[in-house]
Design a protein around this motif. Structure first.
Motif, PDB file in Angstrom:
ATOM      1  N   GLN A   1     -28.275 -32.417  18.876  1.00 24.04           N
ATOM      2  CA  GLN A   1     -28.951 -31.422  18.033  1.00 24.04           C
ATOM      3  C   GLN A   1     -28.129 -30.144  17.931  1.00 24.04           C
ATOM      4  O   GLN A   1     -28.012 -29.541  16.858  1.00 24.04           O
ATOM      5  N   MET A   2     -27.526 -29.723  19.051  1.00 20.72           N
ATOM      6  CA  MET A   2     -26.725 -28.500  19.082  1.00 20.72           C
ATOM      7  C   MET A   2     -25.501 -28.611  18.171  1.00 20.72           C
ATOM      8  O   MET A   2     -25.223 -27.714  17.353  1.00 20.72           O
ATOM      9  N   VAL A   3     -24.785 -29.730  18.291  1.00 15.49           N
ATOM     10  CA  VAL A   3     -23.580 -29.914  17.484  1.00 15.49           C
ATOM     11  C   VAL A   3     -23.936 -30.007  15.998  1.00 15.49           C
ATOM     12  O   VAL A   3     -23.242 -29.438  15.139  1.00 15.49           O
ATOM     13  N   LEU A   4     -25.018 -30.698  15.683  1.00 15.84           N
ATOM     14  CA  LEU A   4     -25.436 -30.802  14.284  1.00 15.84           C
ATOM     15  C   LEU A   4     -25.879 -29.448  13.731  1.00 15.84           C
ATOM     16  O   LEU A   4     -25.635 -29.141  12.554  1.00 15.84           O
ATOM     17  N   LYS A   5     -26.528 -28.633  14.558  1.00 12.52           N
ATOM     18  CA  LYS A   5     -26.926 -27.293  14.126  1.00 12.52           C
ATOM     19  C   LYS A   5     -25.692 -26.445  13.815  1.00 12.52           C
ATOM     20  O   LYS A   5     -25.641 -25.727  12.815  1.00 12.52           O
ATOM     21  N   LEU A   6     -24.700 -26.508  14.699  1.00  9.57           N
ATOM     22  CA  LEU A   6     -23.470 -25.751  14.478  1.00  9.57           C
ATOM     23  C   LEU A   6     -22.787 -26.205  13.190  1.00  9.57           C
ATOM     24  O   LEU A   6     -22.287 -25.389  12.410  1.00  9.57           O
ATOM     25  N   ASP A   7     -22.767 -27.506  12.970  1.00 13.00           N
ATOM     26  CA  ASP A   7     -22.151 -28.044  11.755  1.00 13.00           C
ATOM     27  C   ASP A   7     -22.908 -27.577  10.516  1.00 13.00           C
ATOM     28  O   ASP A   7     -22.306 -27.192   9.514  1.00 13.00           O
ATOM     29  N   ALA A   8     -24.238 -27.593  10.598  1.00  9.31           N
ATOM     30  CA  ALA A   8     -25.047 -27.147   9.465  1.00  9.31           C
ATOM     31  C   ALA A   8     -24.870 -25.657   9.193  1.00  9.31           C
ATOM     32  O   ALA A   8     -24.950 -25.215   8.037  1.00  9.31           O
ATOM     33  N   LEU A   9     -24.620 -24.878  10.241  1.00 12.85           N
ATOM     34  CA  LEU A   9     -24.361 -23.443  10.060  1.00 12.85           C
ATOM     35  C   LEU A   9     -23.051 -23.191   9.332  1.00 12.85           C
ATOM     36  O   LEU A   9     -22.823 -22.106   8.798  1.00 12.85           O
ATOM     37  N   GLY A  10     -22.155 -24.179   9.371  1.00 18.01           N
ATOM     38  CA  GLY A  10     -20.841 -24.018   8.758  1.00 18.01           C
ATOM     39  C   GLY A  10     -19.728 -23.786   9.756  1.00 18.01           C
ATOM     40  O   GLY A  10     -18.608 -23.425   9.375  1.00 18.01           O
ATOM     41  N   TYR A  11     -20.026 -24.023  11.042  1.00 16.27           N
ATOM     42  CA  TYR A  11     -18.976 -23.858  12.041  1.00 16.27           C
ATOM     43  C   TYR A  11     -17.911 -24.934  11.835  1.00 16.27           C
ATOM     44  O   TYR A  11     -18.211 -26.125  11.813  1.00 16.27           O
ATOM     45  N   ALA A  12     -16.663 -24.502  11.681  1.00 13.61           N
ATOM     46  CA  ALA A  12     -15.562 -25.436  11.451  1.00 13.61           C
ATOM     47  C   ALA A  12     -14.425 -25.189  12.430  1.00 13.61           C
ATOM     48  O   ALA A  12     -13.290 -25.598  12.179  1.00 13.61           O
TER      49      ALA A  12
END
Length: 302
Positions: free
Chosen positions: A241-252
Motif C-alpha cells: 500500500q505504501m509503495v503504491l501510494k508513493l507511485d500514485a503521488l508521482g514519486y519517481a
C-alpha cells in the motif's frame, strides 16, 4: 528463475538499490555482489569510507570505479535543535559529511531526527537549523533528506518531519521516507496523501518479523539488528500500500533497501544480494507492474 530478457531485468530493478551495511565484507566485495545481481545504485554510509583500510579517498575511488551510482549518503545524526558550542560542533560535522557526499558524487545526504535530550523541542528552532544545513549543502549541489526516526525525541513520524520541512521552506530540503519507521510508529498511511512528491528525496524500504514494537527501545533494537527485505516480513500488505501510494503521488525517485540484520551479515554476499534482487523484482513487477512483457514470452518469476 526464467529470464525473458536480461535488459528487461535490469530495467525492472533500476529504481532499487541496497545499503552496503546489509552485506558483510570489504567495500569492493559488497559493490561487486550488487553488480552481479543487476543493481545499478548503492546507498553508502560514512563507515564505508572511513573504515576503508586505505582511507576514505580510496573508498571513493572504489565506488566510482564500480560504476554503481550513489543513491545517497548517510547519516547525519542529532544535528538540529542544539545551541552554542554543541550547535557549532554539529555544523563542523555536517561540513565534513557534505564533503564526503560530494566526493562520492551523491546528491542526497540523509539527516535523521534528533534523539538528544540537549536538543530543543521547538519545531521552529528545528526548522531553522535544517534550513541552515540545506544552505551549507547548496554549493555542493546536494539535497538534504530529513527522516523522522521512530524513536526520535521530538520528530518520530514522517508527518512531523514534513511539518518541519514545510516550515523551513528551502528548495533543497525535503523528507526521507523509511518504511520501518512508519510501520514501527504505526503512522496512518493516509497521511501520505498530504505529501508533495517533489519534496520526497529518498525512500528506504524494509520490513520486520513481528507485528508491533511497543517501546522506543524495542524499535531501536529491531531497526538495528532484525530488519528484513520487503516481502519477507509480516507487514507485506502495508508495504504494498505504501509503495503504491508513493507511485500514485508521482514519486519517481530512488528506493533503497535499508536492511540491518545480524543474520544477513553472517551469510555469503551472493546469497544476501540475491534476496535483495528477488525483493526488487517483486516490487517492480508484481507491485508497481513496471516491466512490460515481451510478446509470447513468460513473465519473469522467481
Amino acid at each position: 528463475m526464467k529470464l525473458r530478457d536480461q535488459r528487461s531485468l535490469l530495467q525492472a530493478i533500476r529504481p532499487f538499490g541496497m545499503d552496503t551495511i546489509t552485506l558483510a565484507g570489504p567495500l569492493e566485495a559488497k559493490l561487486e555482489a550488487m553488480q552481479q545481481v543487476g543493481f545499478s545504485q548503492v546507498m553508502l554510509k560514512a563507515n564505508d569510507l572511513v573504515g576503508h583500510p586505505q582511507g576514505w579517498q580510496a573508498a571513493v575511488k572504489a565506488v566510482r570505479a564500480s560504476g554503481l551510482r550513489g543513491t545517497g549518503f548517510q547519516v547525519l545524526r542529532d544535528f538540529e535543535g542544539l545551541s552554542g558550542h554543541l550547535h557549532q560542533y554539529k555544523v563542523d560535522i555536517a561540513k565534513t559529511m557534505l564533503e564526503m557526499c560530494a566526493a562520492l558524487g551523491c546528491d542526497v545526504l540523509l539527516a535523521c531526527s534528533s534523539t538528544s535530550t540537549h536538543a530543543s523541542q521547538d519545531l521552529d528552532h528545528i526548522a531553522r537549523d535544517l534550513r541552515k544545513l540545506a544552505m551549507l549543502a547548496l554549493p555542493f549541489g546536494i539535497r538534504i533528506a530529513y527522516e523522522g526516526l521512530s524513536w526520535g525525541r521530538t520528530v518520530n513520524e514522517f508527518t512531523t518531519s514534513w511539518d518541519v520541512v514545510c516550515r523551513a521552506d528551502c528548495p533543497n530540503l525535503g523528507i526521507g521516507i523509511d518504511s520501518f519507521h512508519i510501520l514501527a510508529a504505526k503512522t496512518p498511511l493516509d497521511a501520505m496523501d498530504d505529501l508533495d512528491a517533489s519534496k520526497i528525496f529518498l525512500v528506504q524500504l524494509s520490513d520486520f518479523m513481528w507485528q508491533e514494537t511497543r517501546t522506543f527501545e524495542e524499535r531501536m533494537a529491531t531497526a538495528r539488528t532484525f530488519r528484513v527485505f520487503p516481502g519477507e516480513g509480516v507487514h507485506t500488505g502495508q508495504l504494498v500500500q505504501m509503495v503504491l501510494k508513493l507511485d500514485a503521488l508521482g514519486y519517481a525517485g530512488d528506493y533503497s533497501f535499508e536492511v540491518f540484520n545480524d543474520d544477513y551479515v553472517q551469510m555469503p554476499l551472493p546469497m544476501v544480494s540475491e534476496r535483495a534482487r528477488r525483493s526488487a523484482l517483486w516490487l517492480a513487477e508484481d507491485v508497481l507492474r513496471r516491466s512490460v512483457p515481451l510478446p509470447n514470452q513468460l513473465k519473469l518469476r522467481t
